[in-house]
Write a protein that holds these residues in place. Structure first.
Motif, PDB file in Angstrom:
ATOM      1  N   MET A   1       0.846  -1.188   0.000  1.00 37.97           N
ATOM      2  CA  MET A   1       0.000   0.000   0.000  1.00 37.97           C
ATOM      3  C   MET A   1       0.889   1.247   0.000  1.00 37.97           C
ATOM      4  SD  MET A   1      -3.227   0.806   2.440  1.00 37.97           S
ATOM      5  CE  MET A   1      -2.412   1.268   3.904  1.00 37.97           C
ATOM      6  N   ASP A   2       0.545   2.213  -0.848  1.00 33.89           N
ATOM      7  CA  ASP A   2       1.351   3.430  -0.973  1.00 33.89           C
ATOM      8  C   ASP A   2       0.876   4.449   0.067  1.00 33.89           C
ATOM      9  OD1 ASP A   2       2.723   5.650  -1.661  1.00 33.89           O
ATOM     10  OD2 ASP A   2       2.414   5.440  -3.825  1.00 33.89           O
ATOM     11  N   SER A   3       1.678   4.564   1.148  1.00 31.46           N
ATOM     12  CA  SER A   3       1.289   5.471   2.231  1.00 31.46           C
ATOM     13  C   SER A   3       1.317   6.929   1.795  1.00 31.46           C
ATOM     14  CB  SER A   3       2.199   5.273   3.440  1.00 31.46           C
ATOM     15  OG  SER A   3       3.543   5.550   3.088  1.00 31.46           O
ATOM     16  N   SER A   4       2.210   7.249   0.827  1.00 33.08           N
ATOM     17  CA  SER A   4       2.314   8.648   0.372  1.00 33.08           C
ATOM     18  C   SER A   4       1.016   9.088  -0.295  1.00 33.08           C
ATOM     19  CB  SER A   4       3.492   8.821  -0.577  1.00 33.08           C
ATOM     20  OG  SER A   4       3.317   8.027  -1.739  1.00 33.08           O
ATOM     21  N   ASN A   5       0.393   8.168  -1.063  1.00 33.24           N
ATOM     22  CA  ASN A   5      -0.876   8.508  -1.709  1.00 33.24           C
ATOM     23  C   ASN A   5      -1.973   8.723  -0.677  1.00 33.24           C
ATOM     24  OD1 ASN A   5       0.185   8.426  -4.261  1.00 33.24           O
ATOM     25  ND2 ASN A   5      -0.398   6.299  -4.643  1.00 33.24           N
ATOM     26  N   ASN A   6      -1.990   7.850   0.364  1.00 30.45           N
ATOM     27  CA  ASN A   6      -2.992   8.011   1.420  1.00 30.45           C
ATOM     28  C   ASN A   6      -2.828   9.353   2.136  1.00 30.45           C
ATOM     29  OD1 ASN A   6      -4.117   5.558   0.904  1.00 30.45           O
ATOM     30  ND2 ASN A   6      -2.897   4.455   2.435  1.00 30.45           N
ATOM     31  N   LEU A   7      -1.579   9.737   2.379  1.00 33.45           N
ATOM     32  CA  LEU A   7      -1.311  11.005   3.045  1.00 33.45           C
ATOM     33  C   LEU A   7      -1.766  12.178   2.183  1.00 33.45           C
ATOM     34  CD1 LEU A   7      -0.036  12.146   5.621  1.00 33.45           C
ATOM     35  CD2 LEU A   7       2.132  12.273   4.392  1.00 33.45           C
ATOM     36  N   SER A   8      -1.507  12.076   0.888  1.00 36.51           N
ATOM     37  CA  SER A   8      -1.930  13.134  -0.026  1.00 36.51           C
ATOM     38  C   SER A   8      -3.447  13.266  -0.038  1.00 36.51           C
ATOM     39  CB  SER A   8      -1.437  12.839  -1.443  1.00 36.51           C
ATOM     40  OG  SER A   8      -0.034  12.854  -1.494  1.00 36.51           O
ATOM     41  N   ASP A   9      -4.146  12.143  -0.014  1.00 32.18           N
ATOM     42  CA  ASP A   9      -5.606  12.175  -0.009  1.00 32.18           C
ATOM     43  C   ASP A   9      -6.135  12.872   1.239  1.00 32.18           C
ATOM     44  OD1 ASP A   9      -5.651  10.863  -2.400  1.00 32.18           O
ATOM     45  OD2 ASP A   9      -5.987   8.874  -1.531  1.00 32.18           O
ATOM     46  N   VAL A  10      -5.501  12.575   2.377  1.00 34.94           N
ATOM     47  CA  VAL A  10      -5.928  13.185   3.628  1.00 34.94           C
ATOM     48  C   VAL A  10      -5.778  14.702   3.570  1.00 34.94           C
ATOM     49  CG1 VAL A  10      -5.373  13.455   6.072  1.00 34.94           C
ATOM     50  CG2 VAL A  10      -5.488  11.172   5.060  1.00 34.94           C
ATOM     51  N   PHE A  11      -4.629  15.151   3.063  1.00 39.36           N
ATOM     52  CA  PHE A  11      -4.397  16.596   3.026  1.00 39.36           C
ATOM     53  C   PHE A  11      -5.221  17.281   1.951  1.00 39.36           C
ATOM     54  CE2 PHE A  11      -1.007  15.741   5.919  1.00 39.36           C
ATOM     55  CZ  PHE A  11      -0.859  16.932   6.619  1.00 39.36           C
TER      56      PHE A  11
END
Length: 228
Positions: A1-11
């Protein structure tokens, strides 16, 4: 799972929320500006009572000022539609706090000029088109109402001086009685709001000024016989 993409979605969600918040605040500020404009118009109309000919035409001046009440009610109705009811105080109240205090003052001044009585919180709320309970919608906060009454004292102390200039020597005695009772009422309150406490100090000063006028009229033999 790409954590960077999840973080971007949150922001991105945070960004969208902040943009919506800013847009809502701007809509509220725009509506408040319209309310403030009408409040200024009413205040300006009422300032004419301080003129010599204005003191003789108080009923007409009051009627003209009250003619703007429907517009004030429209502004509050439009404002209430923009403000989420569950977030009334926590996030937005400061936007319209001062203008509501100003409107409480205007409404109280109108009632006094017409009846020489104190406008109750309910009377002020009815005049400007808001409620007293959160369950009923947009409300007149008690502290905003009290702030309006304290503004009234300053206006009446000025009114007394101009009344004497216009040859109305009885009015200072009536205003002194009213402000004395108003001061006694405020002394019953345990004021926790720093701003209200400071304004109450102003009321005591206003009363002192009016009492000095009354004393001066009395020692000069200019106290008229009391009207029935």
């Amino acid at each position: 799972m790409d954590s960077s993409n999840n973080l971007s979605d949150v922001f991105l969600q945070y960004s969208a929320y902040m943009e919506d918040e800013q847009s809502l605040r701007e809509e509220i500020r725009s509506q408040v500006r319209e309310l403030e404009q009408t409040a200024r118009e009413m205040t300006t109309l009422l300032q004419s009572v301080h003129q010599q000919d204005g003191i003789q035409n108080i009923p007409a001046i009051c009627e003209k000022a009250k003619g703007l009440y429907p517009t004030i009610k429209e502004h509050y109705a439009a404002l209430s539609k923009k403000v989420p009811k569950d977030q009334y105080y926590s996030r937005f109240h400061d936007h319209w706090r001062f203008v509501t205090q100003r409107m409480a003052f205007v409404a109280a001044l109108l009632v006094y000029l017409e009846t020489e009585q104190l406008a109750t919180q309910q009377m002020v709320a009815d005049a400007i088109g808001v409620a007293l309970n959160k369950e009923d919608g947009f409300i007149l906060d008690l502290e905003d109402y009290l702030a309006g009454l304290l503004m009234l004292s300053s206006e009446l102390s000025r009114f007394v001086v101009n009344s004497v200039t216009a040859g109305d020597y009885l009015r200072p005695f009536r205003v002194a009685q009213f402000l004395s009772e108003l001061s006694a009422g405020f002394r019953l309150l345990n004021l926790k709001n720093d701003n209200l406490r400071k304004r109450f100090d102003g009321l005591k000063y206003d009363l002192k000024k009016v009492e000095e006028v009354v004393y001066d009229l009395s020692i000069r033999g200019l106290k008229p016989k009391q009207e029935t």
